[in-house]
Enzyme design. Structure first.
Site, PDB file in Angstrom:
ATOM      1  N   ASN A   6     -55.156  -5.067  -1.304  1.00 22.21           N
ATOM      2  CA  ASN A   6     -54.591  -6.035  -2.206  1.00 22.21           C
ATOM      3  C   ASN A   6     -55.660  -6.490  -3.142  1.00 22.21           C
ATOM      4  O   ASN A   6     -56.631  -7.056  -2.895  1.00 22.21           O
ATOM      5  CB  ASN A   6     -53.963  -7.176  -1.508  1.00 22.21           C
ATOM      6  CG  ASN A   6     -53.274  -7.999  -2.442  1.00 22.21           C
ATOM      7  OD1 ASN A   6     -53.107  -8.095  -3.680  1.00 22.21           O
ATOM      8  ND2 ASN A   6     -52.750  -9.037  -1.677  1.00 22.21           N
TER       9      ASN A   6
ATOM     10  N   LYS B 224     -58.649  -7.589  -1.292  1.00 23.54           N
ATOM     11  CA  LYS B 224     -58.146  -8.075   0.256  1.00 23.54           C
ATOM     12  C   LYS B 224     -57.973  -6.954   1.061  1.00 23.54           C
ATOM     13  O   LYS B 224     -57.096  -6.122   0.293  1.00 23.54           O
ATOM     14  CB  LYS B 224     -57.136  -9.068   0.277  1.00 23.54           C
ATOM     15  CG  LYS B 224     -57.547 -10.497   0.097  1.00 23.54           C
ATOM     16  CD  LYS B 224     -56.312 -11.436   0.298  1.00 23.54           C
ATOM     17  CE  LYS B 224     -55.810 -12.386  -0.902  1.00 23.54           C
ATOM     18  NZ  LYS B 224     -54.823 -13.052  -0.926  1.00 23.54           N
TER      19      LYS B 224
ATOM     20  N   ARG C 106     -50.810  -2.884  -2.566  1.00 22.80           N
ATOM     21  CA  ARG C 106     -49.986  -3.842  -2.966  1.00 22.80           C
ATOM     22  C   ARG C 106     -50.008  -3.746  -4.829  1.00 22.80           C
ATOM     23  O   ARG C 106     -51.025  -3.984  -5.291  1.00 22.80           O
ATOM     24  CB  ARG C 106     -50.437  -5.134  -2.723  1.00 22.80           C
ATOM     25  CG  ARG C 106     -49.255  -6.072  -3.242  1.00 22.80           C
ATOM     26  CD  ARG C 106     -49.920  -7.555  -3.294  1.00 22.80           C
ATOM     27  NE  ARG C 106     -49.066  -8.543  -4.078  1.00 22.80           N
ATOM     28  CZ  ARG C 106     -49.470  -9.540  -4.558  1.00 22.80           C
ATOM     29  NH1 ARG C 106     -50.701  -9.889  -4.559  1.00 22.80           N
ATOM     30  NH2 ARG C 106     -48.666 -10.092  -5.282  1.00 22.80           N
TER      31      ARG C 106
ATOM     32  N   HIS D  74     -42.945 -11.151  -5.416  1.00 24.09           N
ATOM     33  CA  HIS D  74     -42.886 -11.460  -3.770  1.00 24.09           C
ATOM     34  C   HIS D  74     -41.793 -10.652  -3.306  1.00 24.09           C
ATOM     35  O   HIS D  74     -41.588 -10.910  -1.914  1.00 24.09           O
ATOM     36  CB  HIS D  74     -42.358 -13.009  -3.500  1.00 24.09           C
ATOM     37  CG  HIS D  74     -43.513 -14.024  -3.980  1.00 24.09           C
ATOM     38  ND1 HIS D  74     -43.119 -15.255  -4.515  1.00 24.09           N
ATOM     39  CD2 HIS D  74     -44.779 -14.035  -4.042  1.00 24.09           C
ATOM     40  CE1 HIS D  74     -44.166 -16.214  -4.712  1.00 24.09           C
ATOM     41  NE2 HIS D  74     -45.332 -15.226  -4.574  1.00 24.09           N
TER      42      HIS D  74
ATOM     43  N   LEU E  22     -42.655 -20.045  -0.131  1.00 21.41           N
ATOM     44  CA  LEU E  22     -43.356 -21.111  -0.880  1.00 21.41           C
ATOM     45  C   LEU E  22     -44.721 -21.227  -0.663  1.00 21.41           C
ATOM     46  O   LEU E  22     -45.118 -21.567   0.560  1.00 21.41           O
ATOM     47  CB  LEU E  22     -42.637 -22.625  -0.581  1.00 21.41           C
ATOM     48  CG  LEU E  22     -41.206 -22.510  -0.423  1.00 21.41           C
ATOM     49  CD1 LEU E  22     -40.428 -23.590   0.127  1.00 21.41           C
ATOM     50  CD2 LEU E  22     -40.518 -22.362  -1.696  1.00 21.41           C
TER      51      LEU E  22
ATOM     52  N   ARG F  87     -47.878 -23.572 -11.978  1.00 23.10           N
ATOM     53  CA  ARG F  87     -46.892 -22.789 -12.901  1.00 23.10           C
ATOM     54  C   ARG F  87     -45.791 -23.739 -13.046  1.00 23.10           C
ATOM     55  O   ARG F  87     -45.197 -24.412 -12.077  1.00 23.10           O
ATOM     56  CB  ARG F  87     -46.514 -21.404 -12.277  1.00 23.10           C
ATOM     57  CG  ARG F  87     -47.609 -20.475 -12.424  1.00 23.10           C
ATOM     58  CD  ARG F  87     -47.078 -19.265 -11.750  1.00 23.10           C
ATOM     59  NE  ARG F  87     -47.913 -18.767 -10.599  1.00 23.10           N
ATOM     60  CZ  ARG F  87     -47.763 -17.878 -10.042  1.00 23.10           C
ATOM     61  NH1 ARG F  87     -46.755 -17.050  -9.961  1.00 23.10           N
ATOM     62  NH2 ARG F  87     -48.538 -17.737  -9.057  1.00 23.10           N
TER      63      ARG F  87
ATOM     64  N   ASP G 180     -53.045 -27.975  -5.070  1.00 24.40           N
ATOM     65  CA  ASP G 180     -52.864 -27.607  -3.470  1.00 24.40           C
ATOM     66  C   ASP G 180     -51.790 -28.869  -2.946  1.00 24.40           C
ATOM     67  O   ASP G 180     -52.017 -29.959  -2.861  1.00 24.40           O
ATOM     68  CB  ASP G 180     -54.060 -27.807  -2.731  1.00 24.40           C
ATOM     69  CG  ASP G 180     -53.782 -27.287  -1.379  1.00 24.40           C
ATOM     70  OD1 ASP G 180     -53.362 -27.700  -0.487  1.00 24.40           O
ATOM     71  OD2 ASP G 180     -54.550 -26.204  -0.836  1.00 24.40           O
TER      72      ASP G 180
ATOM     73  N   GLY H  40     -47.318 -20.586   2.571  1.00 27.22           N
ATOM     74  CA  GLY H  40     -48.479 -21.592   3.046  1.00 27.22           C
ATOM     75  C   GLY H  40     -47.445 -22.995   3.158  1.00 27.22           C
ATOM     76  O   GLY H  40     -47.675 -23.781   4.240  1.00 27.22           O
ATOM     77  N   ILE H  41     -46.592 -23.197   2.171  1.00 25.07           N
ATOM     78  CA  ILE H  41     -45.959 -24.553   2.155  1.00 25.07           C
ATOM     79  C   ILE H  41     -44.748 -24.628   3.319  1.00 25.07           C
ATOM     80  O   ILE H  41     -44.553 -25.340   4.024  1.00 25.07           O
ATOM     81  CB  ILE H  41     -45.427 -24.905   0.916  1.00 25.07           C
ATOM     82  CG1 ILE H  41     -46.723 -25.378  -0.201  1.00 25.07           C
ATOM     83  CG2 ILE H  41     -44.529 -26.227   0.824  1.00 25.07           C
ATOM     84  CD1 ILE H  41     -46.508 -25.239  -1.562  1.00 25.07           C
TER      85      ILE H  41
ATOM     86  N   GLU I 165     -44.091 -22.540   5.682  1.00 30.14           N
ATOM     87  CA  GLU I 165     -44.353 -22.555   7.020  1.00 30.14           C
ATOM     88  C   GLU I 165     -45.002 -23.665   7.712  1.00 30.14           C
ATOM     89  O   GLU I 165     -44.897 -23.920   8.781  1.00 30.14           O
ATOM     90  CB  GLU I 165     -45.400 -21.349   7.221  1.00 30.14           C
ATOM     91  CG  GLU I 165     -44.839 -19.923   6.975  1.00 30.14           C
ATOM     92  CD  GLU I 165     -45.849 -18.904   6.973  1.00 30.14           C
ATOM     93  OE1 GLU I 165     -46.863 -18.989   7.482  1.00 30.14           O
ATOM     94  OE2 GLU I 165     -45.680 -18.043   6.063  1.00 30.14           O
TER      95      GLU I 165
ATOM     96  N   GLU J  78     -46.973  -9.710   4.469  1.00 26.66           N
ATOM     97  CA  GLU J  78     -46.956  -8.696   3.366  1.00 26.66           C
ATOM     98  C   GLU J  78     -47.574  -7.598   3.817  1.00 26.66           C
ATOM     99  O   GLU J  78     -47.668  -6.446   3.691  1.00 26.66           O
ATOM    100  CB  GLU J  78     -47.446  -9.149   2.161  1.00 26.66           C
ATOM    101  CG  GLU J  78     -46.360 -10.136   1.609  1.00 26.66           C
ATOM    102  CD  GLU J  78     -46.722 -11.275   0.838  1.00 26.66           C
ATOM    103  OE1 GLU J  78     -47.619 -12.178   1.085  1.00 26.66           O
ATOM    104  OE2 GLU J  78     -46.256 -11.223  -0.488  1.00 26.66           O
TER     105      GLU J  78
HETATM  106  P1  ADP Z   1     -50.695 -17.971  -1.783  1.00 26.92           P
HETATM  107  O1  ADP Z   1     -49.447 -17.963  -2.684  1.00 26.92           O
HETATM  108  O2  ADP Z   1     -51.875 -18.134  -2.589  1.00 26.92           O
HETATM  109  O3  ADP Z   1     -50.700 -16.869  -0.773  1.00 26.92           O
HETATM  110  P2  ADP Z   1     -50.260 -19.770   0.504  1.00 26.92           P
HETATM  111  O4  ADP Z   1     -49.247 -19.089   0.945  1.00 26.92           O
HETATM  112  O5  ADP Z   1     -51.380 -19.706   1.112  1.00 26.92           O
HETATM  113  O6  ADP Z   1     -50.639 -19.298  -1.071  1.00 26.92           O
HETATM  114  O7  ADP Z   1     -49.857 -21.237   0.157  1.00 26.92           O
HETATM  115  C1  ADP Z   1     -50.802 -22.021  -0.252  1.00 26.92           C
HETATM  116  C2  ADP Z   1     -50.000 -23.571  -0.121  1.00 26.92           C
HETATM  117  O8  ADP Z   1     -49.604 -23.566   1.257  1.00 26.92           O
HETATM  118  C3  ADP Z   1     -51.029 -24.594  -0.837  1.00 26.92           C
HETATM  119  O9  ADP Z   1     -50.084 -25.654  -1.595  1.00 26.92           O
HETATM  120  C4  ADP Z   1     -51.110 -25.465   0.513  1.00 26.92           C
HETATM  121  O10 ADP Z   1     -51.282 -26.911   0.328  1.00 26.92           O
HETATM  122  C5  ADP Z   1     -50.071 -25.043   1.539  1.00 26.92           C
HETATM  123  N1  ADP Z   1     -50.395 -25.335   2.782  1.00 26.92           N
HETATM  124  C6  ADP Z   1     -51.107 -24.546   3.464  1.00 26.92           C
HETATM  125  N2  ADP Z   1     -51.212 -24.917   4.684  1.00 26.92           N
HETATM  126  C7  ADP Z   1     -50.475 -26.319   4.841  1.00 26.92           C
HETATM  127  C8  ADP Z   1     -50.347 -27.355   5.534  1.00 26.92           C
HETATM  128  N3  ADP Z   1     -50.933 -27.375   6.943  1.00 26.92           N
HETATM  129  N4  ADP Z   1     -49.483 -28.244   5.172  1.00 26.92           N
HETATM  130  C9  ADP Z   1     -48.935 -28.507   4.113  1.00 26.92           C
HETATM  131  N5  ADP Z   1     -49.062 -27.385   3.100  1.00 26.92           N
HETATM  132  C10 ADP Z   1     -49.997 -26.533   3.411  1.00 26.92           C
END
Ligand code: ADP
Length: 398
Positions: free
Chosen positions: A7, A14, A90, A180, A209, A241, A283, A331-332, A334, A384
């Protein structure tokens, strides 16, 4: 059989080496600051690590560092290239050309390059990386490209067309492409497995998310609509964004502040979203903490984000005339039980019932709706890299 997944961005690379016999990750790593300085951090599955700073003027030096890490370092996982059966890349933008993954050829490289106008931050970097990868690994190892857009190629014209003069579609290929797709594909497949049903018999909404966010409607086993558009700026607010807004707001700002199209692009892509509204961070964790501490703009950003996500889900329920399952990932998705609870409570009119205990989970695959819920709600960590490796294997096995 081992597959190497790449990636590549303009200054980062990565990678994962995946053993397809049991779909386990043998090693993963990241090269950073390519073109500036150069650093690699590499980790084998058993915990051995290799980290070093080494000059990486181009992606070629980065791949050389990866090869050293995988074959010679204290965290080595293979003895020679011969153990790698294929390489999967990717690719962010496949336009309307690539409806699925395919083998890399000179023509494919040229087409990915031509699509660079629609993904200037990504496609040119992918092309550089593919060429460097061929230089490093030789042309005996097949290379496959897997596109973020191809899952969305099943959208009907009524979903992907913009109501602009038709000539912009014909002349400049301006339409919705989505993004995505690899993640939405992976997660919707998992939903079907967890539901123990054929995907063709399900109406699914997948919510990816993360820093970038998108929501996809999956009907009859394929993508029916998705929130990202011509570029990954469309949809709802993300880390930096803006998501969709009235284009007149942008022409107004440009005129008032004498800004160029490039300035507007930067504002919408890099200075908006959670960062722009809260003034705190891109974040979600930082913004949520600030909101908790009483920061009103941070609270507003969180409220806007949740409301916009809910509206997109609602619009796709309408578009599909119902929904059987909704899945959260990224990240959000999950890791944010409060967001999931907000969404589910506001779908209460459809009989959605959340299991508050199950919803406390973070980062693991689980059903978070109750048994008598009208719609099944899941948390499904996306993967992914594995999806790319599976596609790569499928292509080379043809
Ligand atoms: P990317 O799109 O760069 O792959 P991620 O899927 O890692 O990003 O998501 C990043 C987002 O996930 C950030 O806004 C981060 O705050 C949020 N996030 C990651 N871990 C947690 C957590 N434990 N609680 C709440 N939000 C989280």
């Amino acid at each position: 059989m081992k597959i190497f997944v790449v990636n590549a961005g303009s200054s980062s690379l990565k990678y994962q080496l995946i053993d397809m016999d049991n779909e386990s990750v043998l090693a993963k790593g990241l090269c950073e600051r390519i073109g500036v300085t150069g650093a690699i951090s590499h980790k084998a599955a058993d915990g051995r690590e290799y980290k070093t700073e080494t000059p990486m003027p181009t992606h070629s030096e980065a791949f050389a560092a990866v090869v050293y890490a995988m074959m010679k370092s204290e965290a080595k996982v293979i003895d020679s290239f011969d153990e790698i059966s294929a390489i999967g890349h990717r690719i962010v933008q496949g336009g309307a050309i690539f409806k699925g993954s395919c083998l890399v050829t000179d023509k494919v490289i040229e087409q990915i390059s031509e699509l660079g106008a629609m993904a200037p931050l990504h496609n040119p970097a992918h092309v550089i990386a593919i060429k460097a990868c061929i230089k490093t690994f030789g042309d005996k190892i097949p290379q496959v490209v897997v596109f973020d857009t191809s899952f969305h190629q099943t959208m009907p014209p009524k979903a992907y067309m913009y109501a602009l003069p038709y000539e912009y579609y014909e002349r400049l290929a301006v339409r919705k492409y989505g993004a995505h797709g690899t993640s939405h594909h992976f997660v919707s497949d998992r939903v079907a497995v967890l539901e123990n049903k054929d995907k063709k018999d399900l109406k699914i909404i997948t919510c990816h998310l993360g820093n970038g966010c998108s929501i996809t409607a999956v009907k009859d086993g394929v993508c029916a609509d998705t929130s990202m558009g011509f570029t990954p700026l469309d949809g709802f607010m993300m880390g930096t964004r803006s998501g969709s807004l009235d284009p007149s707001a942008l022409t107004y700002i440009a005129e008032k502040d004498n800004l160029s199209a490039a300035d507007i692009n930067t504002i919408c892509n890099k200075k908006s979203g959670m960062l722009g509204v809260s003034g705190v961070s891109n974040d979600n964790r930082d913004v949520a903490a600030a909101a908790e501490a009483g920061n009103k703009r941070a609270r507003l950003a969180i409220d806007m984000q949740r409301y916009q996500i809910l509206k997109f889900i609602g619009s796709y329920i309408a578009a599909m005339n119902g929904v059987d399952a909704i899945a959260f990932t990224g990240g959000i998705g999950e890791n944010d039980p409060e967001l999931r609870e907000y969404v589910c409570e506001n779908l209460g009119y459809m009989g959605v019932k959340i299991d508050k205990e199950a919803n406390k989970c973070r980062g693991k695959e689980i059903k978070i709706s109750t048994e008598d819920s009208g719609v099944d709600i899941f948390v499904i960590p996306t993967n992914e890299e594995l999806a790319i490796a599976r596609d790569t294997l499928a292509i080379i096995s043809k």
